[in-house]
Motif scaffolding. Structure first.
Motif, PDB file in Angstrom:
ATOM      1  N   ASN A 163       0.830  -1.230   0.179  1.00 33.81           N
ATOM      2  CA  ASN A 163      -0.068   0.007   0.069  1.00 33.81           C
ATOM      3  C   ASN A 163       1.013   1.343  -0.139  1.00 33.81           C
ATOM      4  OD1 ASN A 163      -2.745  -1.248   0.258  1.00 33.81           O
ATOM      5  ND2 ASN A 163      -1.867  -2.129   2.182  1.00 33.81           N
ATOM      6  N   GLU A 164       1.953   1.345  -0.217  1.00 29.28           N
ATOM      7  CA  GLU A 164       3.058   2.325  -0.102  1.00 29.28           C
ATOM      8  C   GLU A 164       3.500   2.721  -1.515  1.00 29.28           C
ATOM      9  OE1 GLU A 164       3.859   4.461   2.428  1.00 29.28           O
ATOM     10  OE2 GLU A 164       2.665   3.097   3.714  1.00 29.28           O
ATOM     11  N   GLY A 165       2.686   3.511  -2.165  1.00 24.57           N
ATOM     12  CA  GLY A 165       3.018   4.047  -3.487  1.00 24.57           C
ATOM     13  C   GLY A 165       4.361   4.953  -3.710  1.00 24.57           C
ATOM     14  N   ILE A 166       5.046   5.369  -2.868  1.00 29.03           N
ATOM     15  CA  ILE A 166       6.324   5.851  -2.801  1.00 29.03           C
ATOM     16  C   ILE A 166       7.370   4.935  -2.814  1.00 29.03           C
ATOM     17  CG2 ILE A 166       8.096   7.284  -1.632  1.00 29.03           C
ATOM     18  CD1 ILE A 166       5.810   9.120  -0.476  1.00 29.03           C
ATOM     19  N   ASP A 167       7.152   3.772  -2.193  1.00 29.00           N
ATOM     20  CA  ASP A 167       8.313   2.707  -2.185  1.00 29.00           C
ATOM     21  C   ASP A 167       7.969   1.933  -3.461  1.00 29.00           C
ATOM     22  OD1 ASP A 167      10.272   1.254  -1.154  1.00 29.00           O
ATOM     23  OD2 ASP A 167       8.863  -0.309  -0.287  1.00 29.00           O
ATOM     24  N   LEU A 168       6.652   1.852  -4.031  1.00 30.90           N
ATOM     25  CA  LEU A 168       6.432   1.191  -5.127  1.00 30.90           C
ATOM     26  C   LEU A 168       7.140   1.975  -6.499  1.00 30.90           C
ATOM     27  CD1 LEU A 168       5.116  -0.858  -7.082  1.00 30.90           C
ATOM     28  CD2 LEU A 168       2.856   0.522  -6.915  1.00 30.90           C
ATOM     29  N   TYR A 169       6.778   3.314  -6.362  1.00 30.81           N
ATOM     30  CA  TYR A 169       7.791   4.191  -7.193  1.00 30.81           C
ATOM     31  C   TYR A 169       9.054   3.889  -7.369  1.00 30.81           C
ATOM     32  CZ  TYR A 169       9.008   8.417 -10.003  1.00 30.81           C
ATOM     33  OH  TYR A 169       9.673   9.057 -10.739  1.00 30.81           O
ATOM     34  N   ASN A 170       9.840   3.903  -6.177  1.00 34.89           N
ATOM     35  CA  ASN A 170      11.201   3.960  -6.082  1.00 34.89           C
ATOM     36  C   ASN A 170      11.681   2.648  -6.520  1.00 34.89           C
ATOM     37  OD1 ASN A 170      11.078   6.394  -4.883  1.00 34.89           O
ATOM     38  ND2 ASN A 170      11.231   5.820  -2.894  1.00 34.89           N
ATOM     39  N   LYS A 171      10.905   1.289  -6.453  1.00 34.91           N
ATOM     40  CA  LYS A 171      11.306   0.153  -6.635  1.00 34.91           C
ATOM     41  C   LYS A 171      11.108  -0.053  -8.148  1.00 34.91           C
ATOM     42  CE  LYS A 171      12.742  -1.091  -2.713  1.00 34.91           C
ATOM     43  NZ  LYS A 171      11.783  -1.782  -1.698  1.00 34.91           N
ATOM     44  N   LEU A 172      10.084   0.389  -8.715  1.00 32.10           N
ATOM     45  CA  LEU A 172       9.998   0.616 -10.267  1.00 32.10           C
ATOM     46  C   LEU A 172      11.025   1.477 -10.827  1.00 32.10           C
ATOM     47  CD1 LEU A 172       5.821   0.665 -10.751  1.00 32.10           C
ATOM     48  CD2 LEU A 172       7.274  -0.989 -11.275  1.00 32.10           C
ATOM     49  N   GLU A 173      11.342   2.401 -10.374  1.00 30.90           N
ATOM     50  CA  GLU A 173      12.309   3.391 -10.995  1.00 30.90           C
ATOM     51  C   GLU A 173      13.627   2.488 -10.944  1.00 30.90           C
ATOM     52  OE1 GLU A 173      13.244   8.029 -10.733  1.00 30.90           O
ATOM     53  OE2 GLU A 173      13.449   6.876  -8.769  1.00 30.90           O
ATOM     54  N   LEU A 174      13.963   1.744  -9.918  1.00 31.57           N
ATOM     55  CA  LEU A 174      15.325   1.123  -9.805  1.00 31.57           C
ATOM     56  C   LEU A 174      15.163  -0.024 -10.769  1.00 31.57           C
ATOM     57  CD1 LEU A 174      17.815   0.122  -8.206  1.00 31.57           C
ATOM     58  CD2 LEU A 174      16.345  -1.065  -6.783  1.00 31.57           C
ATOM     59  N   LEU A 175      14.166  -0.851 -11.107  1.00 31.51           N
ATOM     60  CA  LEU A 175      14.042  -1.777 -12.101  1.00 31.51           C
ATOM     61  C   LEU A 175      14.044  -1.260 -13.664  1.00 31.51           C
ATOM     62  CD1 LEU A 175      11.471  -4.167 -10.450  1.00 31.51           C
ATOM     63  CD2 LEU A 175      13.750  -4.638 -10.719  1.00 31.51           C
ATOM     64  N   ILE A 176      13.431  -0.055 -13.839  1.00 32.12           N
ATOM     65  CA  ILE A 176      13.702   0.454 -14.947  1.00 32.12           C
ATOM     66  C   ILE A 176      14.988   0.768 -15.672  1.00 32.12           C
ATOM     67  CG2 ILE A 176      12.713   2.421 -16.575  1.00 32.12           C
ATOM     68  CD1 ILE A 176      10.114   2.347 -14.855  1.00 32.12           C
ATOM     69  N   SER A 177      15.606   1.291 -14.371  1.00 31.15           N
ATOM     70  CA  SER A 177      17.088   1.985 -14.650  1.00 31.15           C
ATOM     71  C   SER A 177      17.943   0.936 -14.690  1.00 31.15           C
ATOM     72  CB  SER A 177      17.081   3.102 -13.859  1.00 31.15           C
ATOM     73  OG  SER A 177      17.238   2.905 -12.599  1.00 31.15           O
ATOM     74  N   ASN A 178      17.874  -0.109 -13.989  1.00 28.71           N
ATOM     75  CA  ASN A 178      18.927  -1.287 -14.086  1.00 28.71           C
ATOM     76  C   ASN A 178      18.792  -2.307 -14.563  1.00 28.71           C
ATOM     77  OD1 ASN A 178      20.884  -2.836 -12.700  1.00 28.71           O
ATOM     78  ND2 ASN A 178      20.730  -1.881 -10.776  1.00 28.71           N
ATOM     79  N   SER A 179      19.109  -2.546 -15.676  1.00 29.93           N
ATOM     80  CA  SER A 179      18.801  -3.766 -16.576  1.00 29.93           C
ATOM     81  C   SER A 179      19.471  -4.975 -15.965  1.00 29.93           C
ATOM     82  CB  SER A 179      19.268  -3.585 -17.961  1.00 29.93           C
ATOM     83  OG  SER A 179      20.538  -3.318 -18.034  1.00 29.93           O
ATOM     84  N   LYS A 180      20.782  -4.876 -15.287  1.00 26.59           N
ATOM     85  CA  LYS A 180      21.487  -5.833 -14.670  1.00 26.59           C
ATOM     86  C   LYS A 180      20.885  -6.674 -13.503  1.00 26.59           C
ATOM     87  CE  LYS A 180      25.994  -4.607 -16.287  1.00 26.59           C
ATOM     88  NZ  LYS A 180      27.694  -4.221 -15.589  1.00 26.59           N
ATOM     89  N   LEU A 181      19.997  -5.482 -12.816  1.00 28.09           N
ATOM     90  CA  LEU A 181      19.173  -6.186 -11.747  1.00 28.09           C
ATOM     91  C   LEU A 181      18.011  -6.985 -12.306  1.00 28.09           C
ATOM     92  CD1 LEU A 181      18.642  -6.154  -8.746  1.00 28.09           C
ATOM     93  CD2 LEU A 181      17.162  -3.991  -8.955  1.00 28.09           C
ATOM     94  N   ARG A 182      17.313  -6.417 -13.108  1.00 25.05           N
ATOM     95  CA  ARG A 182      16.166  -7.133 -13.882  1.00 25.05           C
ATOM     96  C   ARG A 182      16.512  -8.495 -14.171  1.00 25.05           C
ATOM     97  NH1 ARG A 182      15.300  -2.440 -17.029  1.00 25.05           N
ATOM     98  NH2 ARG A 182      15.750  -3.447 -18.640  1.00 25.05           N
ATOM     99  N   GLU A 183      18.118  -8.514 -14.957  1.00 24.61           N
ATOM    100  CA  GLU A 183      18.570 -10.060 -15.316  1.00 24.61           C
ATOM    101  C   GLU A 183      18.717 -10.994 -14.158  1.00 24.61           C
ATOM    102  OE1 GLU A 183      21.952 -11.484 -18.094  1.00 24.61           O
ATOM    103  OE2 GLU A 183      21.648  -9.465 -18.047  1.00 24.61           O
ATOM    104  N   LYS A 184      19.184 -10.229 -13.365  1.00 25.02           N
ATOM    105  CA  LYS A 184      19.638 -11.175 -11.971  1.00 25.02           C
ATOM    106  C   LYS A 184      18.357 -11.618 -11.319  1.00 25.02           C
ATOM    107  CE  LYS A 184      20.232  -9.789  -7.715  1.00 25.02           C
ATOM    108  NZ  LYS A 184      20.469  -9.291  -6.553  1.00 25.02           N
ATOM    109  N   LEU A 185      17.393 -10.769 -11.244  1.00 22.13           N
ATOM    110  CA  LEU A 185      16.155 -11.545 -10.679  1.00 22.13           C
ATOM    111  C   LEU A 185      15.466 -12.224 -11.553  1.00 22.13           C
ATOM    112  CD1 LEU A 185      14.581  -7.873  -9.118  1.00 22.13           C
ATOM    113  CD2 LEU A 185      16.050  -9.621  -8.067  1.00 22.13           C
ATOM    114  N   ALA A 186      15.477 -12.008 -12.769  1.00 19.66           N
ATOM    115  CA  ALA A 186      14.681 -12.937 -13.727  1.00 19.66           C
ATOM    116  C   ALA A 186      15.354 -14.328 -13.554  1.00 19.66           C
ATOM    117  CB  ALA A 186      14.746 -12.326 -15.207  1.00 19.66           C
TER     118      ALA A 186
END
Length: 215
Positions: A163-186
């Motif tokens: 329910n925390e929109g700010i934290d959701l925004y920050n985590k989405l921003e992190l994933l959008i800007s960090n392709s290496k993190l997306r690849e690791k998590l995937a």
């Protein structure tokens, strides 16, 4: 606890099929990052929370869109209407689209770059997270309910505070800007599902439980 197992698709659509489906049916350009939420459209699945967050996100990231996949249960069509109205009011009709429940969900999943499970109430399990992880799509999910037993934070997926929109925004921003993190998590997400959430393991765990009770 014996976790549900998911059935692996017999055959996944080819890369060419995905590209055609994405461009011809979904009208999504290949240079756009697609955030997706899959599930029933109702009060507690969190589509409105994600939409509110996406409105702010889209102002800073013009090449990001939102795909909402699902249909409301019978008698709850009001939530779909509210969602459609909010998309229009926010001026996001060119960046957000809703498509109804799909039988061939693999084709839709493979058009998504970041899967979000934004449930505002705890999920009893969280099947859509497992489906996305199995198809090697990075998952961002609410940190409560069954999702806590599916995802290892910052390893096989990423959590945000429920329910925390700010934290959701920050985590989405992190994933959008960090392709290496997306690849690791995937990659870690797929590995985790292949070990913990297969039909074979589901059946084996039940068999072992029955055998232990008979001793």
């Amino acid at each position: 606890v014996i976790y549900n197992g998911i059935v692996r698709p017999i055959k996944l659509p080819s890369k060419e099929e995905i590209i055609r489906f994405k461009s011809d049916i979904l009208k999504i350009n290949n240079d756009v990052t697609t955030i997706g939420v899959v599930g029933r459209i109702n009060k507690w699945k969190g589509q409105i929370l994600l939409l509110d967050t996406f409105e702010k996100l889209s102002k800073n990231y013009p090449k990001v869109n939102l795909l909402i996949v699902g249909s409301p249960p019978a008698g709850q069509e009001i939530y779909l209407t509210q969602l459609q109205e909010q998309i229009k009011l926010k001026g996001l009709t060119d960046k957000v689209q809703i498509i109804p429940f799909q039988k061939n969900i693999s084709k839709v999943w493979l058009c998504i770059d970041i899967a979000v499970v934004p449930s505002i109430l705890p999920e009893p399990f969280g099947l859509v997270a497992v489906e996305a992880m199995h198809l090697e799509i990075p998952v961002l999910a609410s940190n409560h309910g069954g999702l806590q037993e599916i995802i290892s934070d910052n390893t096989s997926g990423l959590f945000f505070e429920p329910n925390e929109g700010i934290d959701l925004y920050n985590k989405l921003e992190l994933l959008i800007s960090n392709s290496k993190l997306r690849e690791k998590l995937a990659k870690n997400g797929r590995l985790s599902v292949s070990k913990r959430f297969t039909v074979e393991k589901y059946v084996s765990d039940f068999a072992n439980l029955y055998l232990s009770l008979s001793k």
